[in-house]
Each structure stands twice: as C-alpha cells, then as structure tokens.
Design an enzyme around this catalytic site. Structure first.
Site, PDB file in Angstrom:
ATOM      1  N   PRO A  28     -24.574   2.199  95.292  1.00 31.42           N
ATOM      2  CA  PRO A  28     -24.605   0.738  95.218  1.00 31.42           C
ATOM      3  C   PRO A  28     -24.518   0.178  96.635  1.00 31.42           C
ATOM      4  O   PRO A  28     -23.653   0.591  97.405  1.00 31.42           O
ATOM      5  CB  PRO A  28     -23.336   0.393  94.416  1.00 31.42           C
ATOM      6  CG  PRO A  28     -22.458   1.587  94.477  1.00 31.42           C
ATOM      7  CD  PRO A  28     -23.300   2.780  94.836  1.00 31.42           C
ATOM      8  N   ALA A  30     -24.518  -3.562  98.465  1.00 29.16           N
ATOM      9  CA  ALA A  30     -24.544  -5.015  98.285  1.00 29.16           C
ATOM     10  C   ALA A  30     -25.625  -5.643  99.155  1.00 29.16           C
ATOM     11  O   ALA A  30     -25.758  -5.305 100.330  1.00 29.16           O
ATOM     12  CB  ALA A  30     -23.175  -5.597  98.626  1.00 29.16           C
ATOM     13  N   GLN A  82     -22.215  -1.554  88.519  1.00 25.64           N
ATOM     14  CA  GLN A  82     -20.906  -1.463  89.173  1.00 25.64           C
ATOM     15  C   GLN A  82     -20.178  -2.806  89.157  1.00 25.64           C
ATOM     16  O   GLN A  82     -20.767  -3.836  89.509  1.00 25.64           O
ATOM     17  CB  GLN A  82     -21.035  -1.003  90.626  1.00 25.64           C
ATOM     18  CG  GLN A  82     -19.651  -0.684  91.194  1.00 25.64           C
ATOM     19  CD  GLN A  82     -19.626  -0.491  92.696  1.00 25.64           C
ATOM     20  OE1 GLN A  82     -20.004  -1.386  93.441  1.00 25.64           O
ATOM     21  NE2 GLN A  82     -19.160   0.663  93.132  1.00 25.64           N
ATOM     22  N   CYS A 112     -14.370  -0.681  97.942  1.00 25.21           N
ATOM     23  CA  CYS A 112     -14.862  -1.693  98.882  1.00 25.21           C
ATOM     24  C   CYS A 112     -13.728  -2.146  99.812  1.00 25.21           C
ATOM     25  O   CYS A 112     -12.678  -2.599  99.349  1.00 25.21           O
ATOM     26  CB  CYS A 112     -15.433  -2.891  98.116  1.00 25.21           C
ATOM     27  SG  CYS A 112     -16.021  -4.166  99.251  1.00 25.21           S
ATOM     28  N   LYS A 151     -15.679   4.720  91.571  1.00 26.42           N
ATOM     29  CA  LYS A 151     -16.048   5.023  92.966  1.00 26.42           C
ATOM     30  C   LYS A 151     -14.854   4.720  93.857  1.00 26.42           C
ATOM     31  O   LYS A 151     -14.401   3.578  93.943  1.00 26.42           O
ATOM     32  CB  LYS A 151     -17.278   4.210  93.377  1.00 26.42           C
ATOM     33  CG  LYS A 151     -17.805   4.570  94.767  1.00 26.42           C
ATOM     34  CD  LYS A 151     -19.236   4.074  94.933  1.00 26.42           C
ATOM     35  CE  LYS A 151     -19.803   4.362  96.299  1.00 26.42           C
ATOM     36  NZ  LYS A 151     -19.387   3.402  97.323  1.00 26.42           N
ATOM     37  N   ASN A 212     -19.953  11.558  98.537  1.00 30.63           N
ATOM     38  CA  ASN A 212     -20.649  10.471  99.225  1.00 30.63           C
ATOM     39  C   ASN A 212     -20.101  10.317 100.642  1.00 30.63           C
ATOM     40  O   ASN A 212     -18.920  10.508 100.887  1.00 30.63           O
ATOM     41  CB  ASN A 212     -20.463   9.163  98.410  1.00 30.63           C
ATOM     42  CG  ASN A 212     -20.927   7.922  99.138  1.00 30.63           C
ATOM     43  OD1 ASN A 212     -20.146   7.016  99.409  1.00 30.63           O
ATOM     44  ND2 ASN A 212     -22.200   7.851  99.461  1.00 30.63           N
ATOM     45  N   GLY A 213     -21.028   9.990 101.550  1.00 25.13           N
ATOM     46  CA  GLY A 213     -20.622   9.700 102.922  1.00 25.13           C
ATOM     47  C   GLY A 213     -21.345  10.551 103.935  1.00 25.13           C
ATOM     48  O   GLY A 213     -21.230  11.773 103.929  1.00 25.13           O
ATOM     49  N   GLY A 236     -26.447   6.561 100.443  1.00 22.54           N
ATOM     50  CA  GLY A 236     -26.496   5.135 100.735  1.00 22.54           C
ATOM     51  C   GLY A 236     -27.430   4.844 101.893  1.00 22.54           C
ATOM     52  O   GLY A 236     -28.656   4.791 101.741  1.00 22.54           O
ATOM     53  N   ARG A 237     -26.857   4.717 103.089  1.00 21.01           N
ATOM     54  CA  ARG A 237     -27.645   4.280 104.242  1.00 21.01           C
ATOM     55  C   ARG A 237     -28.781   5.225 104.583  1.00 21.01           C
ATOM     56  O   ARG A 237     -29.786   4.797 105.167  1.00 21.01           O
ATOM     57  CB  ARG A 237     -26.713   4.060 105.439  1.00 21.01           C
ATOM     58  CG  ARG A 237     -25.854   2.811 105.253  1.00 21.01           C
ATOM     59  CD  ARG A 237     -24.689   2.799 106.193  1.00 21.01           C
ATOM     60  NE  ARG A 237     -23.761   3.891 105.907  1.00 21.01           N
ATOM     61  CZ  ARG A 237     -22.670   4.136 106.613  1.00 21.01           C
ATOM     62  NH1 ARG A 237     -22.381   3.400 107.644  1.00 21.01           N
ATOM     63  NH2 ARG A 237     -21.874   5.130 106.274  1.00 21.01           N
TER      64      ARG A 237
HETATM   65  C1  FMN Z   1     -24.593  -2.723 103.379  1.00 19.41           C
HETATM   66  C2  FMN Z   1     -23.707  -1.922 102.473  1.00 19.41           C
HETATM   67  C3  FMN Z   1     -23.383  -2.409 101.220  1.00 19.41           C
HETATM   68  C4  FMN Z   1     -22.557  -1.675 100.368  1.00 19.41           C
HETATM   69  N1  FMN Z   1     -22.278  -2.163  99.128  1.00 19.41           N
HETATM   70  C5  FMN Z   1     -21.517  -1.423  98.276  1.00 19.41           C
HETATM   71  C6  FMN Z   1     -21.260  -1.870  96.944  1.00 19.41           C
HETATM   72  O1  FMN Z   1     -21.720  -2.926  96.501  1.00 19.41           O
HETATM   73  N2  FMN Z   1     -20.492  -1.075  96.153  1.00 19.41           N
HETATM   74  C7  FMN Z   1     -19.963   0.119  96.600  1.00 19.41           C
HETATM   75  O2  FMN Z   1     -19.280   0.800  95.857  1.00 19.41           O
HETATM   76  N3  FMN Z   1     -20.224   0.553  97.831  1.00 19.41           N
HETATM   77  C8  FMN Z   1     -20.981  -0.171  98.664  1.00 19.41           C
HETATM   78  N4  FMN Z   1     -21.277   0.321  99.907  1.00 19.41           N
HETATM   79  C9  FMN Z   1     -20.832   1.678 100.260  1.00 19.41           C
HETATM   80  C10 FMN Z   1     -21.920   2.695  99.918  1.00 19.41           C
HETATM   81  O3  FMN Z   1     -22.165   2.720  98.527  1.00 19.41           O
HETATM   82  C11 FMN Z   1     -21.505   4.101 100.382  1.00 19.41           C
HETATM   83  O4  FMN Z   1     -20.320   4.461  99.725  1.00 19.41           O
HETATM   84  C12 FMN Z   1     -21.267   4.162 101.879  1.00 19.41           C
HETATM   85  O5  FMN Z   1     -22.291   3.498 102.598  1.00 19.41           O
HETATM   86  C13 FMN Z   1     -21.192   5.641 102.352  1.00 19.41           C
HETATM   87  O6  FMN Z   1     -22.367   6.339 102.036  1.00 19.41           O
HETATM   88  P1  FMN Z   1     -23.532   6.572 103.133  1.00 19.41           P
HETATM   89  O7  FMN Z   1     -22.892   7.215 104.324  1.00 19.41           O
HETATM   90  O8  FMN Z   1     -24.513   7.478 102.416  1.00 19.41           O
HETATM   91  O9  FMN Z   1     -24.100   5.238 103.473  1.00 19.41           O
HETATM   92  C14 FMN Z   1     -22.059  -0.418 100.775  1.00 19.41           C
HETATM   93  C15 FMN Z   1     -22.391   0.075 102.036  1.00 19.41           C
HETATM   94  C16 FMN Z   1     -23.205  -0.652 102.890  1.00 19.41           C
HETATM   95  C17 FMN Z   1     -23.555  -0.080 104.223  1.00 19.41           C
END
Ligand code: FMN
Length: 343
Positions: A28, A30, A82, A112, A151, A212-213, A236-237
């Site tokens: 997810p 945002a 979510q 969050c 999460k 995740n991460g 995510g990213r």
């Molecule tokens: C711009 C942005 C928005 C995010 N929005 C949410 C969200 O709405 N809900 C959530 O659980 N995590 C949110 N996250 C966290 C990601 O889901 C993820 O846990 C985090 O970026 C780590 O994973 P990654 O290293 O693959 O990016 C957000 C992260 C970013 C960068």
C-alpha cells in the site's frame, strides 16, 4: 542462514480462504497505489495488491474521498483494502463496510509513522499499545470473515523492538498473515531495513509472514525469502516506475536478472498505457498532473531524462504530454549506436 531452496522461492500462497497465485505482493502506498498503478503491477505479475491506507473514521462517517478508495474493478483483484484507525469499534465498522464493498482481504495498518496518524493513536502508535492491538483485532476479526492481515514495523524504536509480540497477538486473534516492514517507526522510511526481524517473526508464529523493506530488485525479493524464510514479499518503492520488478522476482532463479530490463519500446508502451488508464479511471486533465510523478520514476535512469522531465512536467493537457513522450523516446532511438539510452 539459508532456509529455503532458491527453487522454492516463488509459490502460491493461501491467506485464509484466499489463494493468491504467487507470493510477490504490491505494498500500500498512499497517494500512489490507485487502480491504474495496481493494474500495471498486476500485468507484470504481482499476486496481490493493496489499496492505500483508508481512514476508518472517514469510511464510517461516509467521507467521499475515503469511500472512493473502495470503488474498484474486477480486473483489479485480488485486492486488499487497508484501513487505519485506533478505535476498535470504529475499525470494526469500517472493516464491515470494506467487506460489503467487495474487498478480497482486509489489512489493518499498524506501521504508519506519519505524525498526523500516530498522534491519534493509529498506525505505528499501536505498536506501543499491545492491549489495544488485541482489542482491535478481536473486534475486527468478528466483523469480517474475509482474510485478515496486519502490517506492522519491527517496533516503535530501536529500544522497543516488539514485532514478535505484536505478531503473536495477531495470530492469537485470528489474523491470517502478518506483514513485517523491517524498520522501526522511528526510522521512518530511511536507514536500512534489518531483515533479521522478519526471520524472528517467521520463527515465532504459525501464520504466514510477508517480509517488507528495501526490496529494490527481483533478486532482493528472492533473497529475502531465502534468507528469512518468509512466505511472501511485499514490494513498495522498488515498483515505482518499475513494474518489471515483479517479472524479475517471479522469473526462474537461473534467469539472468539483467535480461528482465525492458527495451525502450516496452518502457514507452508501459508509460502510455499507464497514462491512458490514469485518464480513463481517474479522469480528465487532472490525470496528467497526477501522472507526473510516474513519468519521473519511469524515466529516472534514461539519458536526457532530466531535460524531458523539466519539459513534460510543465504541461497539463494530455496531448501535450503525449507529444513530449513521443519526442523523448524518438530522440533515444536515434540510430547513433555510440549513444547509450541508459546513463
Ligand atoms: C509514499 C509512500 C506511501 C506509503 N503509504 C503507505 C500506506 O498507505 N500504508 C502502509 O501500510 N504503508 C505505506 N507505506 C509504506 C510501504 O508500504 C512500505 O512498507 C515501505 O515503503 C517499505 O517498503 P519498500 O522499501 O519496498 O518501499 C508508504 C511508503 C511510501 C514511500
């Protein structure tokens, strides 16, 4: 410690009554993970996608913006919805609404770190209040029979690493999986993820554990499974401007991961398709403005990308941006072989 044979890394995954085709999952995000974005990732193979976090209060009060997140299409399944909040009764009611709107799976956000969320006791603030976590999951579990995930982060801060405790509560209260973002809330989104906590959680609970991460490549995704033993990976990213990460992650272990990089033509087609979906699903010239961030991500590593972005992000009508995209890719495809498309 290697726990899993590299050949068994990609597999289907059962989350309660839901069987997902593979264990590579879109996070997810945002402001980003709307229907067009999710559908692009599905085309690249992702097995499950989530909505961005939706306010439980917003859903229960009938807030238009919150409710709009629950409008989705059949091609956009399986879809996890979510929800964030801090009040067990309100969360339960919100979950019921999401269930009735056809969510395939429900997730409760306990990770969050954003100020306006944690100051209301929601998101990662819940990690500091295990009793509330228990009451929330007790209430939510009774509000829906749909699969339920939670999460979380590794903990509130490096002095308070308690993902194992929270995951244990989640299991006791009937959650079907726990998603562990291997950073503390205090880290926000910087610093590096410490995957050891994913392994610890996996060793402690019987439900599925999604890691995740810091998964930036398909290889990272497979490595996370091999090194932590987790059942699935959430990306995510690493997926921004890069739906191919799912293709890489899903490819057979002996496939050279470098080969999964898209050709310029494929990249251009992907951009055009994504923009088209953004305008069809989200409508109008606003779509072009919203799409700017994706243009930035899709062209990040391309030669001349900076100049293109400087231009393309000043126009806000679709025809103009399409023209800029055409011109940019034409320039990259000039038959001058000494020029490399990638910087
Ligand atoms: C711009 C942005 C928005 C995010 N929005 C949410 C969200 O709405 N809900 C959530 O659980 N995590 C949110 N996250 C966290 C990601 O889901 C993820 O846990 C985090 O970026 C780590 O994973 P990654 O290293 O693959 O990016 C957000 C992260 C970013 C960068």
């Amino acid at each position: 410690m290697n726990k899993i044979d590299a050949g068994q890394v990609v597999h289907s995954l059962s989350l309660g009554s839901l069987k997902i085709q593979n264990n590579m999952i879109l996070a997810p995000l945002a402001g980003i993970s709307n229907a067009p974005f999710r559908m692009m990732m599905r085309e690249a193979g992702c097995g499950l996608a989530y909505t961005e976090m939706i306010s439980a209060n917003g859903l229960v009060c009938g807030n238009d913006k919150s409710r709009r997140y629950l409008v989705f299409h059949d091609e956009d399944r399986p879809l996890g919805v979510q929800i964030f909040g801090s009040d067990p009764a309100i969360l339960a009611e919100a979950v019921q609404i999401a269930d009735e709107q056809g969510a395939d799976l429900i997730d409760i956000n306990m990770g969050c770190p954003v100020k306006k969320v944690v100051k209301n006791g929601a998101g990662a603030a819940l990690l500091k209040d295990p009793d509330r976590v228990e009451r929330i999951l007790w209430a939510v579990r009774r509000a829906t029979r749909k699969p339920l995930t939670v999460k979380i982060r590794s903990g509130w801060s490096s002095q308070n690493i308690n993902a194992v405790l929270i995951a244990d509560i989640a299991e006791q209260q009937g959650a079907d999986a726990v998603i562990v973002h291997a950073r503390t809330a205090a880290q926000g989104f910087s610093g590096s993820a410490d995957w050891r906590i994913i392994e610890e959680v996996k060793n402690s609970v019987g439900i599925s554990v999604i890691g995740n991460g810091d998964v930036k490549t398909g290889d990272d995704a497979r490595n996370m499974i091999v090194t932590t033993g987790c059942d699935g990976v959430m990306i995510g990213r690493g997926a921004l401007g890069n739906p191919w990460i799912f293709k890489e992650a899903l490819s057979l272990p002996d496939a050279a991961s470098g080969d999964a990089r898209p050709s310029l033509m494929e990249r251009k087609k992907m951009i055009l398709r994504h923009l088209e979906m953004e305008s069809v699903f989200e409508g109008g010239d606003g779509a072009v403005v919203r799409f700017r961030k994706h243009l930035l991500w899709y062209t990040k590593k391309l030669r001349g990308g900076a100049a293109f972005r400087a231009k393309a992000t000043t126009v806000s009508d679709k025809d103009s941006v399409l023209g800029e995209i055409e011109r940019f890719f034409d320039s990259l495809e000039m038959p001058d072989r000494t020029r490399e498309a990638f910087k």
